[in-house]
Design a protein around this motif. Sequence first.
Motif, PDB file in Angstrom:
ATOM      1  N   ALA A 171      -7.715  -9.908  11.719  1.00 28.74           N
ATOM      2  CA  ALA A 171      -8.201  -9.100  10.587  1.00 28.74           C
ATOM      3  C   ALA A 171      -9.056  -7.931  11.070  1.00 28.74           C
ATOM      4  CB  ALA A 171      -8.992  -9.977   9.635  1.00 28.74           C
ATOM      5  N   SER A 172      -9.858  -8.184  12.135  1.00 31.12           N
ATOM      6  CA  SER A 172     -10.728  -7.101  12.617  1.00 31.12           C
ATOM      7  C   SER A 172      -9.913  -5.971  13.254  1.00 31.12           C
ATOM      8  CB  SER A 172     -11.755  -7.645  13.609  1.00 31.12           C
ATOM      9  OG  SER A 172     -11.114  -8.067  14.794  1.00 31.12           O
ATOM     10  N   TYR A 173      -8.738  -6.266  13.787  1.00 31.80           N
ATOM     11  CA  TYR A 173      -7.876  -5.209  14.313  1.00 31.80           C
ATOM     12  C   TYR A 173      -6.977  -4.619  13.233  1.00 31.80           C
ATOM     13  CZ  TYR A 173      -9.043  -5.521  19.214  1.00 31.80           C
ATOM     14  OH  TYR A 173      -9.688  -5.452  20.406  1.00 31.80           O
ATOM     15  N   ALA A 174      -6.576  -5.435  12.283  1.00 30.87           N
ATOM     16  CA  ALA A 174      -5.650  -4.952  11.259  1.00 30.87           C
ATOM     17  C   ALA A 174      -6.313  -3.932  10.342  1.00 30.87           C
ATOM     18  CB  ALA A 174      -5.117  -6.123  10.437  1.00 30.87           C
ATOM     19  N   ALA A 175      -7.552  -4.168   9.963  1.00 28.17           N
ATOM     20  CA  ALA A 175      -8.225  -3.261   9.013  1.00 28.17           C
ATOM     21  C   ALA A 175      -8.333  -1.836   9.564  1.00 28.17           C
ATOM     22  CB  ALA A 175      -9.587  -3.820   8.631  1.00 28.17           C
ATOM     23  N   PRO A 176      -8.839  -1.622  10.793  1.00 28.10           N
ATOM     24  CA  PRO A 176      -8.899  -0.237  11.283  1.00 28.10           C
ATOM     25  C   PRO A 176      -7.522   0.390  11.483  1.00 28.10           C
ATOM     26  CG  PRO A 176     -10.304  -1.652  12.611  1.00 28.10           C
ATOM     27  CD  PRO A 176      -9.542  -2.537  11.707  1.00 28.10           C
ATOM     28  N   LEU A 177      -6.543  -0.419  11.915  1.00 29.65           N
ATOM     29  CA  LEU A 177      -5.199   0.135  12.082  1.00 29.65           C
ATOM     30  C   LEU A 177      -4.628   0.583  10.744  1.00 29.65           C
ATOM     31  CD1 LEU A 177      -3.669  -2.282  14.730  1.00 29.65           C
ATOM     32  CD2 LEU A 177      -4.343   0.098  15.042  1.00 29.65           C
ATOM     33  N   ILE A 178      -4.860  -0.201   9.710  1.00 29.89           N
ATOM     34  CA  ILE A 178      -4.386   0.174   8.375  1.00 29.89           C
ATOM     35  C   ILE A 178      -5.100   1.433   7.895  1.00 29.89           C
ATOM     36  CG2 ILE A 178      -4.360  -0.542   5.953  1.00 29.89           C
ATOM     37  CD1 ILE A 178      -3.845  -3.412   6.993  1.00 29.89           C
ATOM     38  N   LEU A 179      -6.414   1.520   8.138  1.00 25.64           N
ATOM     39  CA  LEU A 179      -7.155   2.719   7.746  1.00 25.64           C
ATOM     40  C   LEU A 179      -6.673   3.949   8.515  1.00 25.64           C
ATOM     41  CD1 LEU A 179     -10.801   1.366   7.432  1.00 25.64           C
ATOM     42  CD2 LEU A 179      -9.278   2.118   5.601  1.00 25.64           C
ATOM     43  N   LEU A 180      -6.394   3.785   9.806  1.00 19.39           N
ATOM     44  CA  LEU A 180      -5.869   4.903  10.591  1.00 19.39           C
ATOM     45  C   LEU A 180      -4.522   5.360  10.052  1.00 19.39           C
ATOM     46  CD1 LEU A 180      -6.109   6.773  13.037  1.00 19.39           C
ATOM     47  CD2 LEU A 180      -5.034   4.993  14.392  1.00 19.39           C
ATOM     48  N   ALA A 181      -3.665   4.410   9.714  1.00 16.40           N
ATOM     49  CA  ALA A 181      -2.357   4.764   9.154  1.00 16.40           C
ATOM     50  C   ALA A 181      -2.523   5.470   7.811  1.00 16.40           C
ATOM     51  CB  ALA A 181      -1.501   3.515   9.002  1.00 16.40           C
ATOM     52  N   GLN A 182      -3.463   5.002   6.998  1.00 13.69           N
ATOM     53  CA  GLN A 182      -3.707   5.658   5.704  1.00 13.69           C
ATOM     54  C   GLN A 182      -4.244   7.070   5.896  1.00 13.69           C
ATOM     55  OE1 GLN A 182      -6.318   2.971   3.674  1.00 13.69           O
ATOM     56  NE2 GLN A 182      -4.643   1.851   2.709  1.00 13.69           N
ATOM     57  N   ASN A 183      -5.129   7.254   6.861  1.00 16.38           N
ATOM     58  CA  ASN A 183      -5.659   8.603   7.123  1.00 16.38           C
ATOM     59  C   ASN A 183      -4.551   9.547   7.579  1.00 16.38           C
ATOM     60  OD1 ASN A 183      -8.227   7.852   6.440  1.00 16.38           O
ATOM     61  ND2 ASN A 183      -8.868   7.474   8.549  1.00 16.38           N
ATOM     62  N   ARG A 184      -3.675   9.056   8.442  1.00 18.00           N
ATOM     63  CA  ARG A 184      -2.548   9.900   8.883  1.00 18.00           C
ATOM     64  C   ARG A 184      -1.639  10.237   7.706  1.00 18.00           C
ATOM     65  NH1 ARG A 184      -0.731  10.348  14.104  1.00 18.00           N
ATOM     66  NH2 ARG A 184       1.386   9.892  13.469  1.00 18.00           N
ATOM     67  N   GLN A 185      -1.401   9.259   6.832  1.00 19.45           N
ATOM     68  CA  GLN A 185      -0.571   9.519   5.651  1.00 19.45           C
ATOM     69  C   GLN A 185      -1.254  10.519   4.721  1.00 19.45           C
ATOM     70  OE1 GLN A 185       2.575   8.398   5.149  1.00 19.45           O
ATOM     71  NE2 GLN A 185       2.580   9.787   3.418  1.00 19.45           N
ATOM     72  N   ARG A 208       3.220   1.820  12.609  1.00 16.54           N
ATOM     73  CA  ARG A 208       4.244   0.776  12.671  1.00 16.54           C
ATOM     74  C   ARG A 208       3.624  -0.603  12.440  1.00 16.54           C
ATOM     75  NH1 ARG A 208       6.741   2.868  17.729  1.00 16.54           N
ATOM     76  NH2 ARG A 208       6.491   0.781  18.560  1.00 16.54           N
ATOM     77  N   ILE A 209       2.451  -0.834  13.031  1.00 23.53           N
ATOM     78  CA  ILE A 209       1.784  -2.118  12.831  1.00 23.53           C
ATOM     79  C   ILE A 209       1.377  -2.278  11.369  1.00 23.53           C
ATOM     80  CG2 ILE A 209      -0.294  -3.447  13.391  1.00 23.53           C
ATOM     81  CD1 ILE A 209      -0.079  -2.268  16.237  1.00 23.53           C
ATOM     82  N   ALA A 210       0.813  -1.219  10.778  1.00 26.20           N
ATOM     83  CA  ALA A 210       0.387  -1.295   9.374  1.00 26.20           C
ATOM     84  C   ALA A 210       1.587  -1.524   8.458  1.00 26.20           C
ATOM     85  CB  ALA A 210      -0.354  -0.014   8.977  1.00 26.20           C
ATOM     86  N   ARG A 211       2.724  -0.885   8.771  1.00 24.23           N
ATOM     87  CA  ARG A 211       3.929  -1.120   7.969  1.00 24.23           C
ATOM     88  C   ARG A 211       4.379  -2.571   8.079  1.00 24.23           C
ATOM     89  NH1 ARG A 211       6.333   3.340  10.283  1.00 24.23           N
ATOM     90  NH2 ARG A 211       5.553   5.132   9.185  1.00 24.23           N
ATOM     91  N   PHE A 212       4.297  -3.126   9.293  1.00 25.53           N
ATOM     92  CA  PHE A 212       4.703  -4.526   9.479  1.00 25.53           C
ATOM     93  C   PHE A 212       3.730  -5.468   8.769  1.00 25.53           C
ATOM     94  CE2 PHE A 212       4.404  -8.496  11.964  1.00 25.53           C
ATOM     95  CZ  PHE A 212       5.655  -9.001  11.657  1.00 25.53           C
ATOM     96  N   LEU A 213       2.418  -5.167   8.817  1.00 21.37           N
ATOM     97  CA  LEU A 213       1.437  -6.032   8.155  1.00 21.37           C
ATOM     98  C   LEU A 213       1.612  -6.030   6.637  1.00 21.37           C
ATOM     99  CD1 LEU A 213      -1.827  -5.274  10.152  1.00 21.37           C
ATOM    100  CD2 LEU A 213      -0.351  -7.286  10.323  1.00 21.37           C
ATOM    101  N   GLY A 214       2.234  -5.023   6.110  1.00 20.57           N
ATOM    102  CA  GLY A 214       2.413  -4.935   4.667  1.00 20.57           C
ATOM    103  C   GLY A 214       3.745  -5.475   4.183  1.00 20.57           C
ATOM    104  N   THR A 215       4.464  -6.211   5.030  1.00 22.74           N
ATOM    105  CA  THR A 215       5.779  -6.717   4.627  1.00 22.74           C
ATOM    106  C   THR A 215       5.706  -8.204   4.316  1.00 22.74           C
ATOM    107  OG1 THR A 215       6.398  -7.229   6.907  1.00 22.74           O
ATOM    108  CG2 THR A 215       6.972  -5.032   6.081  1.00 22.74           C
ATOM    109  N   GLY A 216       6.703  -8.666   3.609  1.00 25.65           N
ATOM    110  CA  GLY A 216       6.814 -10.086   3.323  1.00 25.65           C
ATOM    111  C   GLY A 216       7.115 -10.877   4.581  1.00 25.65           C
ATOM    112  N   ARG A 217       7.814 -10.273   5.532  1.00 25.56           N
ATOM    113  CA  ARG A 217       8.140 -10.946   6.787  1.00 25.56           C
ATOM    114  C   ARG A 217       6.869 -11.366   7.520  1.00 25.56           C
ATOM    115  NH1 ARG A 217      11.528  -7.623  10.976  1.00 25.56           N
ATOM    116  NH2 ARG A 217      12.927  -7.626   9.211  1.00 25.56           N
TER     117      ARG A 217
END
Length: 192
Positions: free
Chosen positions: A98-112, A48-57
């Motif tokens: 940024a240091s928290y966003a990068a691992p969260l995004i990687l975790l979301a990508q791994n799950r995907q 959910r965090i990674a999805r939010f970080l990837g939005t225009g909002r």
Amino acid sequence: MPAADRERERETRAEPRPARFRLDLPRPRRRKLLPEYDPEAFGRLSERIARFLGTGRFIVWMTFTIAVWVVWNVTAPDALRFDPFPFLFLTLALSLQASYAAPLILLAQNRQDDRDRVNLEQDRKQNERSIADTEYLSREIASLRMGLGEVATRDWIRSELQDLVKELEEHRTANRVVFPVEERGGRDVDDR
């Protein structure tokens, strides 16, 4: 004092014996130093965090926050400024984000990737079943065609009957066999 009583007295004074290691009983739980967490819940939160970080909002809110931060710390009176010009606290906050966003995004990508791998495997198995079903149906259709090739059709029977009628007519005209006329009222003794 009998020997059995002395042994019993010695056991009561001595330290208790350690419990034997038994394979039929579960091991007692050990205390863990790290807190326990549900990996699925954490994974869903990270997605959910990674999805939010990837939005225009998110980009609009981040831009608005940074702009307000910079404008406040440049134009506000010196007593109200909390992060003067080099904006060290802003830099620290952005680095932390940024240091928290990068691992969260990687975790979301791994799950995907894991979900995609499972879906791909299911699709591959479904395709294999479809191919097997198609091959089976092709063999069945081929055997039905071969079986139908041996079945007498109405047109084939009609042509065979017409050929037989022609042969009988030709045979009748060629031999002109005259059948003897039976006497009226006569009986054939041999027919009985």
